[in-house]
Design an enzyme around this catalytic site. Sequence first.
Site, PDB file in Angstrom:
ATOM      1  N   SER A 117       2.902  -2.347  10.352  1.00 55.52           N
ATOM      2  CA  SER A 117       4.351  -2.303  10.598  1.00 55.52           C
ATOM      3  C   SER A 117       5.068  -3.612  10.251  1.00 55.52           C
ATOM      4  CB  SER A 117       4.632  -1.877  12.040  1.00 55.52           C
ATOM      5  OG  SER A 117       4.116  -0.574  12.279  1.00 55.52           O
TER       6      SER A 117
ATOM      7  N   LYS B 208      -0.035   4.241  -0.400  1.00 51.00           N
ATOM      8  CA  LYS B 208      -0.740   5.431   0.114  1.00 51.00           C
ATOM      9  C   LYS B 208      -0.509   6.605  -0.850  1.00 51.00           C
ATOM     10  CE  LYS B 208       0.048   3.502   4.645  1.00 51.00           C
ATOM     11  NZ  LYS B 208      -0.162   3.657   6.059  1.00 51.00           N
TER      12      LYS B 208
ATOM     13  N   GLU C  97      -7.158   4.578   7.239  1.00 54.86           N
ATOM     14  CA  GLU C  97      -6.927   6.000   6.931  1.00 54.86           C
ATOM     15  C   GLU C  97      -8.119   6.580   6.175  1.00 54.86           C
ATOM     16  OE1 GLU C  97      -3.046   5.583   5.171  1.00 54.86           O
ATOM     17  OE2 GLU C  97      -2.261   5.008   7.131  1.00 54.86           O
TER      18      GLU C  97
ATOM     19  N   GLU D  86      -6.027  -5.229  10.166  1.00 53.46           N
ATOM     20  CA  GLU D  86      -5.075  -4.146  10.361  1.00 53.46           C
ATOM     21  C   GLU D  86      -5.392  -3.407  11.661  1.00 53.46           C
ATOM     22  OE1 GLU D  86      -2.763  -3.034   6.713  1.00 53.46           O
ATOM     23  OE2 GLU D  86      -4.400  -1.629   6.869  1.00 53.46           O
TER      24      GLU D  86
ATOM     25  N   GLY E 167       1.783   2.130  10.731  1.00 56.05           N
ATOM     26  CA  GLY E 167       2.711   3.250  10.632  1.00 56.05           C
ATOM     27  C   GLY E 167       3.342   3.640  11.950  1.00 56.05           C
TER      28      GLY E 167
ATOM     29  N   ASN F 240       0.867  -1.185   0.000  1.00 56.16           N
ATOM     30  CA  ASN F 240       0.000   0.000   0.000  1.00 56.16           C
ATOM     31  C   ASN F 240       0.899   1.228   0.000  1.00 56.16           C
ATOM     32  OD1 ASN F 240      -1.856   1.995   0.357  1.00 56.16           O
ATOM     33  ND2 ASN F 240      -2.346   1.468   2.484  1.00 56.16           N
TER      34      ASN F 240
ATOM     35  N   HIS G 118      -9.698   0.983   4.223  1.00 57.85           N
ATOM     36  CA  HIS G 118      -8.456   1.193   4.972  1.00 57.85           C
ATOM     37  C   HIS G 118      -8.730   2.163   6.123  1.00 57.85           C
ATOM     38  CE1 HIS G 118      -4.410   2.454   6.002  1.00 57.85           C
ATOM     39  NE2 HIS G 118      -3.995   1.344   5.432  1.00 57.85           N
TER      40      HIS G 118
HETATM   41  C1  PEP Z   1      -1.059   0.072   5.880  1.00 58.42           C
HETATM   42  O1  PEP Z   1      -1.119   1.266   5.629  1.00 58.42           O
HETATM   43  O2  PEP Z   1      -1.928  -0.682   5.427  1.00 58.42           O
HETATM   44  C2  PEP Z   1       0.039  -0.415   6.713  1.00 58.42           C
HETATM   45  C3  PEP Z   1      -0.022  -1.636   7.159  1.00 58.42           C
HETATM   46  O3  PEP Z   1       1.049   0.478   6.955  1.00 58.42           O
HETATM   47  P1  PEP Z   1       2.434   0.164   7.734  1.00 58.42           P
HETATM   48  O4  PEP Z   1       2.992  -1.110   7.152  1.00 58.42           O
HETATM   49  O5  PEP Z   1       3.314   1.350   7.438  1.00 58.42           O
HETATM   50  O6  PEP Z   1       2.103   0.010   9.167  1.00 58.42           O
END
Ligand code: PEP
Length: 252
Positions: free
Chosen positions: A214, A13, A99, A169, A175, A11, A97
């Site tokens: 992460s 973003k 976000e 998630e 993040g 992803n 997602h």
């Molecule tokens: C995501 O945005 O779906 C995500 C898992 O981000 P990160 O790996 O940076 O935590």
Amino acid sequence: MSERQLLVAANWKMHKTVADAEGFLGDFLPRIGDDVAAEVVICPPFLALRTAAEHCLRSRVRVAAQNMHFEAEGAFTGEVSARMLREAGVDGVLLGHSERRGHFGETDEALRLKVPAALNARLQPILCVGETEEQRDGGETEAVLSRQLEADLADVADAELAEMVVAYEPIWAIGTGRTASPDQAEDAIGHLRRLVRKRDAEAAERIRIIYGGSVSPENASELLGREEIDGALVGGASLDQASFAEIVMAAS
Ligand code: PEP
């Protein structure tokens, strides 16, 4: 061992211009080669979708969008439909997602329309669900996941459930550099699979439920080695081709 093929999705973003995407894929595709065991999906921003799809055409890497509208067309300024994505060479879409839920007001009511709209257009939905830190601390994780999954999949036929991907998630892990432990991820994914099983036992065995939060080259093997975890959705560590290639290799 489960029969399900691991899926590793990037992803990006709101990162990478068209030129950046070309540079990434020019380096990444030869790194992973053609006989990688995991299914690999790249989710670039809208403007880089067509270029990414063209670059991936002769590879086994697939391209997915990060959002779409549920209507086929209409007066929805700033939105993009499933048919537009298909025409750009895309065959999947991230939906829900955190976000989008947190910053842009994405609701379970909208997702209830978006998930079947994607499936009808032959776009594989990667539906994201997950709890906040407060919800986890309050012992509400399973209730939150149940609420999201049941609402978002309410209008998906049982026979189509296995065509989707669900990404667990936890919001506190996105993040932040704080990864869910493999046990926490397996417990949550096990709960999501039980919810699917209540609707259709065969779909529960076939649907891929992946983990995101992460994931890095350092922790990927441990997470992806777990029976219940069918892959990873990777944000930050997918922006660098060497680090994303390492995660893909860990899934192989
Ligand atoms: C995501 O945005 O779906 C995500 C898992 O981000 P990160 O790996 O940076 O935590």
